[in-house]
Design an enzyme around this catalytic site. Structure first.
Site, short mmCIF file in Angstrom:
data_model
loop_
_atom_site.label_atom_id
_atom_site.label_comp_id
_atom_site.label_asym_id
_atom_site.label_seq_id
_atom_site.Cartn_x
_atom_site.Cartn_y
_atom_site.Cartn_z
N TYR A 273 0.83 -1.20 0.00
CA TYR A 273 0.00 0.00 0.00
C TYR A 273 0.87 1.25 0.00
O TYR A 273 1.73 1.42 0.86
CB TYR A 273 -0.91 -0.02 1.23
N TYR B 121 -5.44 5.57 -7.59
CA TYR B 121 -5.65 5.40 -6.17
C TYR B 121 -7.11 5.09 -5.92
O TYR B 121 -7.98 5.94 -6.03
CB TYR B 121 -5.22 6.64 -5.39
#
Length: 392
Positions: free
Chosen positions: A297, A347
């Protein structure tokens, strides 16, 4: 017939009992005209088609608490049958892999047979939640926003400065993360930054967002949606695509955790990744040394070295140095975020890291790691988090 008491602890784990059978996504862009519900349904229908399953077979849903489209609307729109399991995972990007964990548990215990997890967002063209005025701040923010930590970038910038001071990490280490993601995006036609190479000079001279984080240390803001279909391992072997097994899943909320800044612990740099990692590896048949490719991440570049340390790829304080020498590039020590990640592909709260992990183990990634058979996918560090180990 064996009873529950007769079974070994291994029999009670979720190890390899379920698999991802289908993935789907929309395009990623700064602005898409369709509403979030339409994007969500498009991604889900694409994932079902990828698996060769009909929407009427879906009986389980898992999503994020921050998802604007709920399972009631999705189920009606795609034509699902009776739904017997539904859940939502919290904490924004910390919930990505948790959606898979919830579906795996439901299917392995017979509560459902075909599960769908998804994420749709319009953050490129929509509002930023931290810009909204509020009469009452949530508990962590009461102690930070009045003193200038207004955005996630400000909070992570503070942790990054602590990390640099304590362990000697540098902006070059953060650049290594940004560059690895951008190089992979340059090979991925679906990535927002596909046609935009990054150089060290561009990085070092870019504007500050929240010092020491510059423009390229921050994730994109994009519109888009993704989904995946989870079924039992046995059923997956009879479907259209090569199964990608959920070998181990975990969530992590460490003791005395306090928001993204984690002030109330002895070491603010030991975040939720450490708690999730202990559970993840405990349930797995292999450790970090056997991971062929990782999807870490990357809402902000400093999260990557912190996460690498948390999951045991290097020692405490060594995450910055781990990035040196092309370690995160194709052919490096740990190829990372091979679709471009949140920094350079799109994103969507980390869900594209899941689908990219599936592509790697199917052998269809645009930056394919030769012979990849194991992949770690992590959710957001610094918030209550989750992770999944995938294997082919």
């Amino acid at each position: 017939m064996a009873t529950l008491r007769d079974r070994t602890p291994t029999d009670r784990t979720l190890k390899d009992r379920t698999a991802i059978a289908g993935i789907g996504q929309t395009e990623f862009a700064k602005r898409l005209d369709e509403p979030e519900k339409t994007l969500a349904c498009r991604a889900i229908v694409a994932a079902l088609d990828d698996a060769g399953l009909d929407a009427s077979e879906v009986d389980a849903f898992a999503s994020y608490t921050m998802e604007e489209t709920d399972e009631v609307e999705v189920a009606k729109a795609i034509g699902a049958g009776d739904v017997t399991f539904f859940s939502r995972a919290g904490y924004g990007g910390g919930g990505s892999c948790a959606t898979l964990a919830h579906l795996a548990a439901a299917i392995a215990t017979g509560q459902a047979s075909v599960g769908v997890a998804w994420r749709a967002r319009k953050r490129g063209s929509g509002p930023r939640p931290w810009r909204a005025a509020a009469a009452q701040l949530p508990t962590p923010a009461q102690w930070t926003r009045p003193y200038g930590l207004l955005r996630p970038a400000d909070e992570i910038g503070m942790l990054a400065r602590r990390y640099m001071h304590q362990y000697g990490s540098t902006r070059d280490h953060l650049f290594n993360v940004a560059l690895a993601c951008r190089n992979r995006a340059n090979r991925n036609p679906a990535a927002v930054m596909h046609d935009r190479p990054l150089t060290r000079e561009m990085y070092m001279t870019s504007r500050w967002i929240s010092e020491p984080l510059c423009l390229f240390d921050n994730c994109l803001e994009t519109d888009g949606a993704l989904a995946c279909v989870v079924v039992s391992a046995e059923r997956a072997r009879d479907l259209r695509q090569k199964p990608v097994y959920l070998h181990s899943v975990a969530q992590g909320l460490p003791a005395q955790h306090h928001g993204m800044v984690n002030y109330w612990t002895d070491d603010p740099l030991t975040g939720p990744s450490w708690a999730a990692a202990r559970q993840l590896w405990k349930q797995a048949d292999f450790g970090p040394e056997a991971v062929d490719v990782a999807q870490i991440y990357d809402a902000f570049t400093p999260l990557v070295p912190l996460t690498l340390e948390g999951y045991g790829f290097c020692g405490r304080g060594d995450g910055g140095a781990f990035t040196e020498g092309g370690a995160l590039e194709s052919g490096g020590r740990l190829p990372l975020n091979t679709g471009g990640g949140g920094l350079s592909e799109g994103y969507v709260h980390g869900f594209n890291l899941i689908t990219e992990g599936v592509k790697q183990l199917r052998g269809t990634s645009t930056s394919q790691v030769p012979g990849a058979s194991t992949c770690l996918v992590t959710a957001g560090e610094c918030v209550p988090t989750s992770a999944v180990l995938l294997r082919s």
